[in-house]
Design a protein around this motif. Structure first.
Motif, PDB file in Angstrom:
ATOM      1  N   ASP A   1      22.313 -22.823  11.709  1.00 57.90           N
ATOM      2  CA  ASP A   1      21.099 -22.671  10.909  1.00 57.90           C
ATOM      3  C   ASP A   1      20.706 -21.196  10.798  1.00 57.90           C
ATOM      4  OD1 ASP A   1      18.692 -23.719   9.545  1.00 57.90           O
ATOM      5  OD2 ASP A   1      17.645 -23.030  11.356  1.00 57.90           O
ATOM      6  N   GLU A   2      20.743 -20.488  11.910  1.00 55.82           N
ATOM      7  CA  GLU A   2      20.368 -19.074  11.904  1.00 55.82           C
ATOM      8  C   GLU A   2      21.347 -18.244  11.081  1.00 55.82           C
ATOM      9  OE1 GLU A   2      20.123 -18.092  16.040  1.00 55.82           O
ATOM     10  OE2 GLU A   2      18.066 -18.859  16.251  1.00 55.82           O
ATOM     11  N   ALA A   3      22.627 -18.595  11.126  1.00 53.22           N
ATOM     12  CA  ALA A   3      23.618 -17.868  10.335  1.00 53.22           C
ATOM     13  C   ALA A   3      23.382 -18.063   8.840  1.00 53.22           C
ATOM     14  CB  ALA A   3      25.028 -18.329  10.716  1.00 53.22           C
ATOM     15  N   ILE A   4      23.011 -19.273   8.453  1.00 50.13           N
ATOM     16  CA  ILE A   4      22.703 -19.531   7.037  1.00 50.13           C
ATOM     17  C   ILE A   4      21.460 -18.749   6.625  1.00 50.13           C
ATOM     18  CG2 ILE A   4      22.021 -21.293   5.369  1.00 50.13           C
ATOM     19  CD1 ILE A   4      23.758 -23.272   6.983  1.00 50.13           C
ATOM     20  N   ASN A   5      20.455 -18.768   7.478  1.00 51.87           N
ATOM     21  CA  ASN A   5      19.242 -17.991   7.182  1.00 51.87           C
ATOM     22  C   ASN A   5      19.567 -16.507   7.015  1.00 51.87           C
ATOM     23  OD1 ASN A   5      17.510 -20.205   7.236  1.00 51.87           O
ATOM     24  ND2 ASN A   5      17.058 -19.986   9.418  1.00 51.87           N
ATOM     25  N   ALA A   6      20.396 -15.982   7.913  1.00 50.53           N
ATOM     26  CA  ALA A   6      20.765 -14.569   7.837  1.00 50.53           C
ATOM     27  C   ALA A   6      21.550 -14.280   6.559  1.00 50.53           C
ATOM     28  CB  ALA A   6      21.580 -14.176   9.069  1.00 50.53           C
ATOM     29  N   SER A   7      22.421 -15.205   6.169  1.00 47.09           N
ATOM     30  CA  SER A   7      23.208 -15.019   4.944  1.00 47.09           C
ATOM     31  C   SER A   7      22.300 -14.899   3.730  1.00 47.09           C
ATOM     32  CB  SER A   7      24.176 -16.192   4.752  1.00 47.09           C
ATOM     33  OG  SER A   7      25.158 -16.216   5.762  1.00 47.09           O
ATOM     34  N   LYS A   8      21.201 -15.631   3.762  1.00 49.40           N
ATOM     35  CA  LYS A   8      20.288 -15.624   2.615  1.00 49.40           C
ATOM     36  C   LYS A   8      19.469 -14.339   2.510  1.00 49.40           C
ATOM     37  CE  LYS A   8      19.869 -20.660   2.243  1.00 49.40           C
ATOM     38  NZ  LYS A   8      18.985 -21.847   2.329  1.00 49.40           N
ATOM     39  N   THR A   9      19.539 -13.495   3.527  1.00 52.77           N
ATOM     40  CA  THR A   9      18.825 -12.215   3.461  1.00 52.77           C
ATOM     41  C   THR A   9      19.698 -11.104   2.886  1.00 52.77           C
ATOM     42  OG1 THR A   9      19.464 -11.458   5.689  1.00 52.77           O
ATOM     43  CG2 THR A   9      17.497 -12.869   5.509  1.00 52.77           C
ATOM     44  N   VAL A  10      21.003 -11.379   2.725  1.00 54.60           N
ATOM     45  CA  VAL A  10      21.930 -10.376   2.205  1.00 54.60           C
ATOM     46  C   VAL A  10      21.781 -10.295   0.693  1.00 54.60           C
ATOM     47  CG1 VAL A  10      24.356  -9.713   1.979  1.00 54.60           C
ATOM     48  CG2 VAL A  10      23.540 -10.770   4.098  1.00 54.60           C
ATOM     49  N   THR A  11      21.522  -9.110   0.184  1.00 58.73           N
ATOM     50  CA  THR A  11      21.218  -8.966  -1.245  1.00 58.73           C
ATOM     51  C   THR A  11      22.299  -8.251  -2.049  1.00 58.73           C
ATOM     52  OG1 THR A  11      20.025  -6.903  -0.818  1.00 58.73           O
ATOM     53  CG2 THR A  11      18.738  -8.951  -0.804  1.00 58.73           C
ATOM     54  N   ASP A  12      23.192  -7.518  -1.396  1.00 60.46           N
ATOM     55  CA  ASP A  12      24.128  -6.679  -2.148  1.00 60.46           C
ATOM     56  C   ASP A  12      25.579  -6.883  -1.736  1.00 60.46           C
ATOM     57  OD1 ASP A  12      23.918  -5.630   0.362  1.00 60.46           O
ATOM     58  OD2 ASP A  12      23.750  -3.532  -0.269  1.00 60.46           O
ATOM     59  N   GLN A  13      25.883  -8.090  -1.235  1.00 59.65           N
ATOM     60  CA  GLN A  13      27.220  -8.346  -0.714  1.00 59.65           C
ATOM     61  C   GLN A  13      27.472  -9.842  -0.678  1.00 59.65           C
ATOM     62  OE1 GLN A  13      27.569  -6.585   3.164  1.00 59.65           O
ATOM     63  NE2 GLN A  13      29.805  -6.601   3.196  1.00 59.65           N
ATOM     64  N   ALA A  14      28.746 -10.223  -0.820  1.00 60.95           N
ATOM     65  CA  ALA A  14      29.119 -11.627  -0.630  1.00 60.95           C
ATOM     66  C   ALA A  14      28.962 -11.988   0.843  1.00 60.95           C
ATOM     67  CB  ALA A  14      30.560 -11.856  -1.078  1.00 60.95           C
ATOM     68  N   VAL A  15      28.808 -13.276   1.123  1.00 63.78           N
ATOM     69  CA  VAL A  15      28.523 -13.708   2.497  1.00 63.78           C
ATOM     70  C   VAL A  15      29.494 -14.802   2.942  1.00 63.78           C
ATOM     71  CG1 VAL A  15      26.088 -13.064   2.441  1.00 63.78           C
ATOM     72  CG2 VAL A  15      26.773 -15.341   1.664  1.00 63.78           C
ATOM     73  N   CYS A  16      29.804 -14.791   4.237  1.00 62.54           N
ATOM     74  CA  CYS A  16      30.722 -15.771   4.799  1.00 62.54           C
ATOM     75  C   CYS A  16      30.312 -16.100   6.224  1.00 62.54           C
ATOM     76  CB  CYS A  16      32.153 -15.227   4.786  1.00 62.54           C
ATOM     77  SG  CYS A  16      33.364 -16.276   5.638  1.00 62.54           S
ATOM     78  N   ILE A  17      30.444 -17.381   6.580  1.00 64.08           N
ATOM     79  CA  ILE A  17      30.238 -17.839   7.948  1.00 64.08           C
ATOM     80  C   ILE A  17      31.535 -18.495   8.415  1.00 64.08           C
ATOM     81  CG2 ILE A  17      28.951 -19.396   9.462  1.00 64.08           C
ATOM     82  CD1 ILE A  17      26.648 -19.230   7.365  1.00 64.08           C
ATOM     83  N   VAL A  18      32.057 -18.042   9.539  1.00 65.98           N
ATOM     84  CA  VAL A  18      33.245 -18.651  10.135  1.00 65.98           C
ATOM     85  C   VAL A  18      32.798 -19.549  11.277  1.00 65.98           C
ATOM     86  CG1 VAL A  18      35.454 -18.242  11.284  1.00 65.98           C
ATOM     87  CG2 VAL A  18      34.646 -16.635   9.534  1.00 65.98           C
TER      88      VAL A  18
END
Length: 281
Positions: free
Chosen positions: A219-236
């Motif tokens: 959950d926290e990783a998804i929340n953190a991903s949603k704060t990224v504004t200028d880059q693609a995001v990935c969770i492993v």
């Protein structure tokens, strides 16, 4: 995460596992390993993170999920049933003739399925296209792309990742299920993926790695991903094939399991009883 929400997600994850196992056992065989390894992820997505309306599966403002590793369809179906897209009785028809729940997801058959997948690698391109369309419409919806680590053998994945990274499609949250096994053995033996997190970073992604059974960390990783504004995001996801059920975790050939002997049936009954205790909270 509040204790009440965590309890809700734990029960949902248990329900997803129970229903996936029961549906596959009724068929007699199926992809248990990869279904169980994403049960916790699906619980977080559908229990907390995603916008959707079971009464209106085609709601334009919904988030989308692309299960590129389509052989894990039983886990997705179990989740969709649990959150109200269709009645649980449908799960008993998995993979039967005329079913609305084929072995791999089909968006023309199953309410709540956003993308037809199963030919490995292709879901990555579908997700990239969906995310591009949403960006062009200036919508704030997310596309969640679930990819298997064995699936990364497909070159199409890396073409799609390069596209997602180049266009900074931060509305497409790429989630790689690193459960370390595929059809014919371990990913390291079949075609060594090396460090997936480092690879995704090299491709231009803001990348995080979390335990695949840690609901709070996911959950926290998804929340953190949603704060990224200028880059693609990935969770492993550092997960285990058959995750959450020791019997299936320890089974060597657990990509697709056959319920063809009394020992497997007995062990499965025992595992389901443990899960039902968790589901009851």
């Amino acid at each position: 995460m509040e204790k009440e929400m965590l309890g809700k997600l734990e029960r949902l994850a248990a329900e997803i596992r129970i229903n996936s196992i029961e549906a596959i056992r009724k068929v007699g065989a199926g992809h248990i390993g990869g279904s169980l390894s994403i049960a916790d992820l699906l619980a977080v997505l559908y229990g907390k993170q995603m916008k959707f309306d079971p009464k209106n599966p085609q709601w334009e403002d919904r988030d989308r999920l692309v299960l590129s590793k389509g052989h894990a369809g039983p886990a997705l179906y179990s989740t969709l049933s649990a959150v109200g897209f269709f009645d649980k009785s449908w799960l008993g028809t998995l993979n039967e003739g005329g079913t609305k729940l084929p072995s791999h997801p089909d968006r023309t058959k199953t309410p709540g399925v956003d993308a037809t997948t199963g030919s490995l690698g292709q879901g990555t391109s579908v997700a990239a296209g969906l995310a591009t369309g949403l960006k062009m419409q200036q919508k704030d919806n997310y596309v969640y792309l679930i990819v298997g680590d064995g699936e990364l053998n497909e070159g199409q994945c890396w073409e799609a990742f390069q596209y997602i990274a180049h266009f900074k499609l931060n509305n497409c949250i790429v989630i790689i299920d690193e459960n370390k096994k595929q059809l014919d053995g371990t990913t390291q033996d079949i075609l060594n993926p090396f460090d997936i997190e480092a690879k995704m970073q090299a491709f231009g992604f803001a990348t995080q790695k979390v335990k695949g059974d840690d609901l709070v960390a996911i959950d926290e990783a998804i929340n953190a991903s949603k704060t990224v504004t200028d880059q693609a995001v990935c969770i492993v996801l550092d997960s285990i094939k058959g995750q959450g059920v020791p019997f299936f975790e320890e089974m060597e050939a657990n990509h697709s399991v056959k319920f063809d002997n009394a020992d497997i049936q007995k062990a499965t009954d025992e595992a389901l009883e443990v899960l039902r205790t968790k589901e009851r909270g």
